[in-house]
Design a protein around this motif. Structure first.
Motif, mmCIF file in Angstrom:
data_model
loop_
_atom_site.group_PDB
_atom_site.id
_atom_site.type_symbol
_atom_site.label_atom_id
_atom_site.label_comp_id
_atom_site.label_asym_id
_atom_site.label_seq_id
_atom_site.Cartn_x
_atom_site.Cartn_y
_atom_site.Cartn_z
ATOM 1 N N ALA A 20 -20.294 11.992 -19.580
ATOM 2 C CA ALA A 20 -20.609 11.191 -20.769
ATOM 3 C C ALA A 20 -20.753 12.075 -22.005
ATOM 4 C CB ALA A 20 -21.890 10.397 -20.539
ATOM 5 N N ILE A 21 -21.399 13.215 -21.861
ATOM 6 C CA ILE A 21 -21.544 14.142 -22.989
ATOM 7 C C ILE A 21 -20.185 14.702 -23.385
ATOM 8 C CG2 ILE A 21 -22.499 16.377 -23.673
ATOM 9 C CD1 ILE A 21 -24.986 15.629 -22.044
ATOM 10 N N PHE A 22 -19.359 15.047 -22.399
ATOM 11 C CA PHE A 22 -18.019 15.545 -22.686
ATOM 12 C C PHE A 22 -17.206 14.504 -23.449
ATOM 13 C CE2 PHE A 22 -13.526 15.864 -21.452
ATOM 14 C CZ PHE A 22 -13.243 17.134 -21.929
ATOM 15 N N VAL A 23 -17.284 13.255 -23.017
ATOM 16 C CA VAL A 23 -16.510 12.191 -23.650
ATOM 17 C C VAL A 23 -16.952 11.978 -25.093
ATOM 18 C CG1 VAL A 23 -16.124 9.692 -23.616
ATOM 19 C CG2 VAL A 23 -15.817 11.012 -21.551
ATOM 20 N N ILE A 24 -18.254 11.957 -25.358
ATOM 21 C CA ILE A 24 -18.685 11.663 -26.730
ATOM 22 C C ILE A 24 -18.444 12.824 -27.680
ATOM 23 C CG2 ILE A 24 -20.391 9.987 -25.992
ATOM 24 C CD1 ILE A 24 -22.551 12.031 -26.792
ATOM 25 N N PHE A 25 -18.358 14.036 -27.166
ATOM 26 C CA PHE A 25 -18.111 15.162 -28.064
ATOM 27 C C PHE A 25 -16.635 15.468 -28.261
ATOM 28 C CE2 PHE A 25 -22.572 16.510 -27.055
ATOM 29 C CZ PHE A 25 -23.050 16.231 -28.314
ATOM 30 N N TRP A 26 -15.756 14.989 -27.382
ATOM 31 C CA TRP A 26 -14.340 15.302 -27.505
ATOM 32 C C TRP A 26 -13.469 14.094 -27.787
ATOM 33 C CZ3 TRP A 26 -12.778 19.964 -28.421
ATOM 34 C CH2 TRP A 26 -13.590 21.025 -28.034
ATOM 35 N N PHE A 27 -13.806 12.925 -27.264
ATOM 36 C CA PHE A 27 -12.911 11.789 -27.384
ATOM 37 C C PHE A 27 -12.894 11.153 -28.773
ATOM 38 C CE2 PHE A 27 -11.566 7.362 -26.614
ATOM 39 C CZ PHE A 27 -10.295 7.643 -26.154
ATOM 40 N N PRO A 28 -14.017 10.944 -29.468
ATOM 41 C CA PRO A 28 -13.922 10.292 -30.785
ATOM 42 C C PRO A 28 -13.196 11.134 -31.827
ATOM 43 C CG PRO A 28 -16.138 10.120 -29.940
ATOM 44 C CD PRO A 28 -15.397 11.059 -29.048
ATOM 45 N N SER A 29 -13.172 12.434 -31.657
ATOM 46 C CA SER A 29 -12.556 13.301 -32.659
ATOM 47 C C SER A 29 -11.077 13.009 -32.888
ATOM 48 C CB SER A 29 -12.761 14.762 -32.275
ATOM 49 O OG SER A 29 -12.168 15.601 -33.222
ATOM 50 N N PRO A 30 -10.225 12.933 -31.862
ATOM 51 C CA PRO A 30 -8.813 12.648 -32.129
ATOM 52 C C PRO A 30 -8.581 11.269 -32.730
ATOM 53 C CG PRO A 30 -9.058 13.535 -29.932
ATOM 54 C CD PRO A 30 -10.436 13.284 -30.459
ATOM 55 N N LEU A 58 -21.466 3.448 -21.556
ATOM 56 C CA LEU A 58 -20.516 2.936 -20.565
ATOM 57 C C LEU A 58 -20.195 3.971 -19.488
ATOM 58 C CD1 LEU A 58 -18.007 0.908 -22.777
ATOM 59 C CD2 LEU A 58 -19.718 0.016 -21.200
ATOM 60 N N VAL A 59 -19.922 5.196 -19.904
ATOM 61 C CA VAL A 59 -19.567 6.229 -18.929
ATOM 62 C C VAL A 59 -20.759 6.573 -18.050
ATOM 63 C CG1 VAL A 59 -18.889 8.655 -18.689
ATOM 64 C CG2 VAL A 59 -17.662 7.182 -20.271
ATOM 65 N N SER A 60 -21.934 6.735 -18.640
ATOM 66 C CA SER A 60 -23.091 7.093 -17.824
ATOM 67 C C SER A 60 -23.499 5.951 -16.897
ATOM 68 C CB SER A 60 -24.271 7.519 -18.696
ATOM 69 O OG SER A 60 -24.732 6.450 -19.474
ATOM 70 N N TYR A 61 -23.269 4.705 -17.289
ATOM 71 C CA TYR A 61 -23.621 3.581 -16.415
ATOM 72 C C TYR A 61 -22.618 3.425 -15.273
ATOM 73 C CZ TYR A 61 -24.711 -1.079 -14.739
ATOM 74 O OH TYR A 61 -25.029 -2.129 -13.939
ATOM 75 N N PHE A 62 -21.341 3.398 -15.589
ATOM 76 C CA PHE A 62 -20.347 3.130 -14.559
ATOM 77 C C PHE A 62 -20.043 4.341 -13.677
ATOM 78 C CE2 PHE A 62 -19.179 -0.447 -17.428
ATOM 79 C CZ PHE A 62 -19.462 -1.460 -16.529
#
Length: 138
Positions: A20-30, A58-62
């Motif tokens: 979840a931390i990886f997704v929020i720090f890398w995914f919104p940027s592009p 969502l990621v941390s829950y699922f």
């Protein structure tokens, strides 16, 4: 045997929070790279925060285990990430708590909770629509 299940849940929880931390720090940027520093439109300032909060929940829950031992650290980490900007700039605790309703990151979390509730509602109604399996097939 019971201890291996506990360690599996701990590992799954750590992995889900790290993902979840990886997704929020890398995914919104592009998705929002077209924003320039002098552009202060809502799309460039608020939407990435809303999207990051939604994706974190969502990621941390699922991806995580369904236990309170996962939800408590996930909620604590969510609260810290959402208020980290105010904490970093020297805000007092009452100021940080006062600014919570205006944080876009938390709005993303609320959106994610609505999505999770909707998925659970649809899944529950879908299961109820399946015919009873206890009918004899003679």
């Amino acid at each position: 045997m019971v201890s291996s299940g506990v360690f599996l849940n701990i590992g799954k929880s750590i992995l889900a929070l790290a993902l979840a931390i990886f997704v929020i720090f890398w995914f919104p940027s592009p998705a929002f790279d077209a924003c320039f520093p002098d552009n202060n439109s809502y799309v460039c300032s608020q939407w990435p925060e809303i999207f990051a909060g939604c994706m974190f929940v969502l990621v941390s829950y699922f991806a995580g285990p369904k236990s309170k031992y996962h939800y408590i650290p996930a909620f604590s980490l969510f609260a810290y990430i959402g208020s980290a900007e105010h904490i970093r700039f020297g805000g007092q605790l009452l100021d940080v708590l006062y600014q919570i309703p205006s944080q876009s990151f938390y709005y993303g979390g609320i959106i994610a909770l609505v999505v999770i509730t909707g998925v659970k509602f649809i899944k529950r109604n879908w299961v109820q629509s399946v015919p009873n399996k206890l009918i004899n097939k003679d």
